[in-house]
Write a protein that holds these residues in place. Structure first.
Motif, short mmCIF file in Angstrom:
data_model
loop_
_atom_site.label_atom_id
_atom_site.label_comp_id
_atom_site.label_asym_id
_atom_site.label_seq_id
_atom_site.Cartn_x
_atom_site.Cartn_y
_atom_site.Cartn_z
N PRO A 1 -2.85 -2.55 -4.10
CA PRO A 1 -3.12 -2.97 -2.71
C PRO A 1 -3.79 -1.87 -1.88
CG PRO A 1 -0.97 -3.76 -3.38
CD PRO A 1 -1.45 -2.84 -4.48
N PHE A 2 -3.40 -0.61 -2.12
CA PHE A 2 -4.07 0.47 -1.39
C PHE A 2 -5.53 0.59 -1.83
CE2 PHE A 2 -5.75 4.60 -0.63
CZ PHE A 2 -5.31 4.90 0.65
N ARG A 3 -5.76 0.54 -3.14
CA ARG A 3 -7.13 0.70 -3.62
C ARG A 3 -8.03 -0.45 -3.16
NH1 ARG A 3 -6.41 0.67 -9.55
NH2 ARG A 3 -4.17 0.35 -9.22
N LEU A 4 -7.44 -1.64 -2.99
CA LEU A 4 -8.23 -2.79 -2.56
C LEU A 4 -8.44 -2.83 -1.05
CD1 LEU A 4 -6.77 -5.64 -4.77
CD2 LEU A 4 -9.08 -4.69 -4.90
N HIS A 5 -7.38 -2.51 -0.29
CA HIS A 5 -7.43 -2.77 1.14
C HIS A 5 -7.06 -1.56 2.01
CE1 HIS A 5 -7.78 -6.93 -0.06
NE2 HIS A 5 -6.61 -6.89 -0.68
N GLY A 6 -6.67 -0.46 1.40
CA GLY A 6 -6.23 0.69 2.18
C GLY A 6 -7.38 1.56 2.68
N PRO A 7 -7.06 2.55 3.50
CA PRO A 7 -8.08 3.45 4.07
C PRO A 7 -8.52 4.51 3.06
CG PRO A 7 -5.91 4.10 4.83
CD PRO A 7 -5.70 2.86 4.01
N ARG A 8 -9.32 4.07 2.09
CA ARG A 8 -9.71 4.97 1.00
C ARG A 8 -10.52 6.16 1.49
NH1 ARG A 8 -11.55 0.07 -2.35
NH2 ARG A 8 -13.62 0.96 -2.14
N ASP A 9 -11.46 5.92 2.39
CA ASP A 9 -12.29 7.03 2.89
C ASP A 9 -11.45 8.03 3.68
OD1 ASP A 9 -14.52 5.89 1.73
OD2 ASP A 9 -15.25 4.99 3.59
N ALA A 10 -10.52 7.51 4.47
CA ALA A 10 -9.66 8.41 5.24
C ALA A 10 -8.76 9.22 4.33
CB ALA A 10 -8.82 7.60 6.23
N GLN B 1 0.84 -1.20 0.00
CA GLN B 1 0.00 0.00 0.00
C GLN B 1 0.88 1.25 0.00
OE1 GLN B 1 -3.09 0.09 2.96
NE2 GLN B 1 -3.52 -2.10 2.78
N LYS B 2 0.84 1.98 -1.11
CA LYS B 2 1.62 3.21 -1.24
C LYS B 2 0.82 4.26 -1.98
CE LYS B 2 6.42 1.54 -1.28
NZ LYS B 2 7.68 1.55 -2.06
N VAL B 3 1.16 5.52 -1.71
CA VAL B 3 0.62 6.66 -2.44
C VAL B 3 1.80 7.43 -3.00
CG1 VAL B 3 -0.75 8.77 -2.33
CG2 VAL B 3 -1.42 6.77 -0.97
#
Length: 202
Positions: free
Chosen positions: A170-179, A112-114
């Motif tokens: 991985p971020f889009r699937l399991h990360g804190p998208r709303d946050a 998970q990275k941005v």
């Protein structure tokens, strides 16, 4: 149509090869008095979940644009018009009225990275700090997506400088998208009103 998109010189080539309403759709939602645009130029099934994240960031406060793949399969290969060639007229018309542009994208990766790019160094740093404060691995340099080309769609607002946000799968699937959306919104909502402040200094 495998790999067709890599040969497109711009939207006109894509539109000649694909059918709007069957292969892709465009959604534009202007917001009166907003000088901020949140866009997902590879939305729908091109880069999954970027449309939803862009919508969450925009809320009812900011201009919103989606270019969405809606094919049964092969959306990326057929519809991924690279960012420095993305010149869909409705998007350009919207951005011509905006000082700040945030483009939401998806990329590959194992964790998970941005990854944040774009030419607006000040806004980029503010957004990166807000996301990093969530505990998310956030990079603003030394990654493959600097988005500094003046023709990159994120840099085609009135200021000529915007922000590109790349989210790994991985971020889009399991990360804190709303946050993440809330963190970006908090930064954008704090921008001075250009009608009152004459725009934000750079």
């Amino acid at each position: 149509m495998s790999g067709a998109a890599e040969h497109y010189r711009g939207y006109a080539d894509l539109a000649n090869a694909q059918i709007e309403g069957t292969d892709y759709r465009v959604h534009v939602r202007p917001v009166a008095h907003s000088s901020v645009a949140v866009i997902a130029p590879h939305g729908g099934s091109i880069e999954q979940y970027t449309s939803e994240i862009a919508l969450s960031v925009a809320g009812h406060d900011f201009n919103l644009y989606h270019f969405e793949g809606i094919r049964r399969s092969g959306n990326y290969a057929a519809l991924h018009l690279t960012s420095h060639r993305f010149d869909e007229p409705r998007c350009l018309a919207l951005l011509s009225k905006c000082d700040h542009v945030v483009a939401v994208h998806g990329c590959g990766g194992e964790t998970q990275k941005v990854l944040i790019g774009g030419r607006d160094e000040s806004l980029k740093a503010e957004i990166a700090r807000a996301i990093s404060d969530l505990g998310v691995d956030t990079q603003v340099a030394d990654h493959p997506f600097p988005a500094t080309d003046s023709m990159n769609i994120c840099n085609r607002g009135r200021s000529g400088a915007g922000v590109q946000i790349e989210l790994t799968m991985p971020f889009r699937l399991h990360g804190p998208r709303d946050a993440l959306a809330g963190a970006i919104r908090s930064v954008l909502l704090a921008l001075p009103d250009p009608l009152e402040a004459g725009g934000r200094s750079r």
